[in-house]
Write an enzyme that holds these catalytic residues in place. Sequence first.
Site, PDB file in Angstrom:
ATOM      1  N   THR A 116       0.825  -1.216   0.000  1.00  0.00           N
ATOM      2  CA  THR A 116       0.000   0.000   0.000  1.00  0.00           C
ATOM      3  C   THR A 116       0.857   1.263   0.000  1.00  0.00           C
ATOM      4  OG1 THR A 116      -1.495   1.274   1.419  1.00  0.00           O
ATOM      5  CG2 THR A 116      -0.112  -0.321   2.531  1.00  0.00           C
ATOM      6  N   GLU A 118       0.319   3.586   1.863  1.00  0.00           N
ATOM      7  CA  GLU A 118       0.330   4.095   3.237  1.00  0.00           C
ATOM      8  C   GLU A 118       1.656   3.839   3.945  1.00  0.00           C
ATOM      9  OE1 GLU A 118      -3.084   3.637   5.620  1.00  0.00           O
ATOM     10  OE2 GLU A 118      -4.456   3.996   3.956  1.00  0.00           O
ATOM     11  N   TYR A 141      -2.030  -0.250  11.043  1.00  0.00           N
ATOM     12  CA  TYR A 141      -2.181  -0.977   9.774  1.00  0.00           C
ATOM     13  C   TYR A 141      -0.968  -0.735   8.870  1.00  0.00           C
ATOM     14  CZ  TYR A 141      -3.281  -1.305   4.825  1.00  0.00           C
ATOM     15  OH  TYR A 141      -3.196  -1.543   3.480  1.00  0.00           O
ATOM     16  N   LYS A 145       1.952  -3.346   7.441  1.00  0.00           N
ATOM     17  CA  LYS A 145       2.268  -3.563   6.025  1.00  0.00           C
ATOM     18  C   LYS A 145       3.731  -3.223   5.754  1.00  0.00           C
ATOM     19  CE  LYS A 145      -0.017  -4.770   3.083  1.00  0.00           C
ATOM     20  NZ  LYS A 145      -0.245  -6.182   2.641  1.00  0.00           N
TER      21      LYS A 145
HETATM   22  O1  DAU Z   1      -4.105   4.053   0.261  1.00  0.00           O
HETATM   23  C1  DAU Z   1      -4.314   2.657   0.186  1.00  0.00           C
HETATM   24  C2  DAU Z   1      -5.121   2.262   1.376  1.00  0.00           C
HETATM   25  O2  DAU Z   1      -6.408   2.815   1.186  1.00  0.00           O
HETATM   26  C3  DAU Z   1      -5.212   0.774   1.607  1.00  0.00           C
HETATM   27  O3  DAU Z   1      -3.937   0.279   1.888  1.00  0.00           O
HETATM   28  C4  DAU Z   1      -6.118   0.488   2.786  1.00  0.00           C
HETATM   29  O4  DAU Z   1      -6.263  -0.900   2.951  1.00  0.00           O
HETATM   30  C5  DAU Z   1      -7.457   1.107   2.539  1.00  0.00           C
HETATM   31  O5  DAU Z   1      -8.273   0.915   3.670  1.00  0.00           O
HETATM   32  C6  DAU Z   1      -7.322   2.582   2.217  1.00  0.00           C
HETATM   33  O6  DAU Z   1      -6.949   3.327   3.397  1.00  0.00           O
HETATM   34  P1  DAU Z   1      -7.667   4.686   3.796  1.00  0.00           P
HETATM   35  O7  DAU Z   1      -7.580   4.846   5.257  1.00  0.00           O
HETATM   36  O8  DAU Z   1      -7.220   5.822   2.950  1.00  0.00           O
HETATM   37  O9  DAU Z   1      -9.174   4.305   3.329  1.00  0.00           O
HETATM   38  P2  DAU Z   1     -10.585   4.558   3.986  1.00  0.00           P
HETATM   39  O10 DAU Z   1     -11.579   4.147   2.967  1.00  0.00           O
HETATM   40  O11 DAU Z   1     -10.702   3.986   5.342  1.00  0.00           O
HETATM   41  O12 DAU Z   1     -10.617   6.137   4.115  1.00  0.00           O
HETATM   42  C7  DAU Z   1     -10.438   6.984   3.001  1.00  0.00           C
HETATM   43  C8  DAU Z   1     -10.498   8.411   3.499  1.00  0.00           C
HETATM   44  O13 DAU Z   1     -11.824   8.693   3.941  1.00  0.00           O
HETATM   45  C9  DAU Z   1      -9.600   8.686   4.695  1.00  0.00           C
HETATM   46  O14 DAU Z   1      -9.083   9.998   4.600  1.00  0.00           O
HETATM   47  C10 DAU Z   1     -10.536   8.572   5.886  1.00  0.00           C
HETATM   48  C11 DAU Z   1     -11.848   9.066   5.324  1.00  0.00           C
HETATM   49  N1  DAU Z   1     -13.052   8.460   5.939  1.00  0.00           N
HETATM   50  C12 DAU Z   1     -13.148   7.102   5.947  1.00  0.00           C
HETATM   51  C13 DAU Z   1     -14.236   6.482   6.528  1.00  0.00           C
HETATM   52  C14 DAU Z   1     -14.339   4.986   6.577  1.00  0.00           C
HETATM   53  C15 DAU Z   1     -14.072   9.268   6.448  1.00  0.00           C
HETATM   54  O15 DAU Z   1     -13.986  10.504   6.393  1.00  0.00           O
HETATM   55  N2  DAU Z   1     -15.150   8.645   7.010  1.00  0.00           N
HETATM   56  C16 DAU Z   1     -15.271   7.286   7.086  1.00  0.00           C
HETATM   57  O16 DAU Z   1     -16.283   6.808   7.652  1.00  0.00           O
END
Ligand code: DAU
Length: 329
Positions: A116, A118, A141, A145
């Site tokens: 990732t 990240e 996380y 990784k």
């Molecule tokens: O960048 C690659 C990564 O993308 C992967 O390695 C991870 O497995 C994957 O979960 C993802 O990580 P993020 O933390 O960026 O993804 P997430 O969908 O959890 O969140 C995307 C963005 O949206 C982040 O800035 C947090 C925000 N968010 C997320 C959720 C779930 C919100 O504002 N509200 C939420 O409820």
Amino acid sequence: MRVLVTGGCGFIGSHFVKRLVAAGEQVVVLDKLTYSGNLANLDGVEHEFVQGDIADPVAVRGAGEGCDAVVNFAAETHVDRSILEAGDFVRTDVLGTHVLLEWVRAAGARLVHVSTDEVYGDVPEGSWSKEDDPLLPSSPYAASKAGGDLLVLAYVRTHGIDACITRGSNTYGSNQYPEKLIPLMVTNALEGEPLPVYGDGRQRRDWLHAEDHCAGIELVLREGAGGGVFNIGAGAERENLDVVMRIVELTGAEPDLVRHVADRPGHDRRYSLDSSRLHELGWKPERDFETGLAETVAWYQDNRAWWEPIKSGAYREYYARQYAERLSS
Ligand code: DAU
């Protein structure tokens, strides 16, 4: 080729299995079927299936019998869950990777380890992360990784195994478990539930379609030089709030469902990848984000039978733990 795909019942893994099978390869899927693994993701796809854990050497050896290569998608992947409890992340993403590496070493197989962006940590503005940049993970996380990635690179150097690493950006598309931003917002919007945006919602992510991500991984499997690390980014950066507002439009939900809630601790503002190494190998993303997002929303609208059962039971417990207090204050 006969390819072992670990985590092949998950979101990106199942897209990849379908792709390899369509290309005429033999695929063995090893999947523990944790909360986000779903056999239905591979309905109608010809493959061999073994239920098991990558941290279990016996399961890995059995599933890997006769395989020329392994592509490792098996991981705990959700940042928010790693903040609530990190043990499973260390177990699967670090110890599981170690078990796979031992098998790769013994079997002489090729490994593509799916990682990732990240691992590079926050890139608040400007410059792009390159593959040789230092790893500065922010969340448990991302740290798990990064630990797996470092083990892979150490095995390449010390034991001379044939392995590559891919580091993809935020991936979206059909069959994604509704804990990540896009499927969570889409399914909540379709149910008339609140849309919880962390902090100011001005964090940026680079959105990569699952098919483009898998095309990049397949190219690395076939052509990546051993020991190579390859970034896979789409160059489609968007602020979270803009993505959420577009989902509101596409689903016809009420805009006042959007709630700004307490931020994620340690939240990275932005990631940004330099993917020129993979471009040189011949890859480029083919789906633009606007079309891909509209298709993804349509998929969730048309496939309620896939996600409605998921959003019950253990999911509700997680949801309450993660959001109840945030949404009540
Ligand atoms: O960048 C690659 C990564 O993308 C992967 O390695 C991870 O497995 C994957 O979960 C993802 O990580 P993020 O933390 O960026 O993804 P997430 O969908 O959890 O969140 C995307 C963005 O949206 C982040 O800035 C947090 C925000 N968010 C997320 C959720 C779930 C919100 O504002 N509200 C939420 O409820």
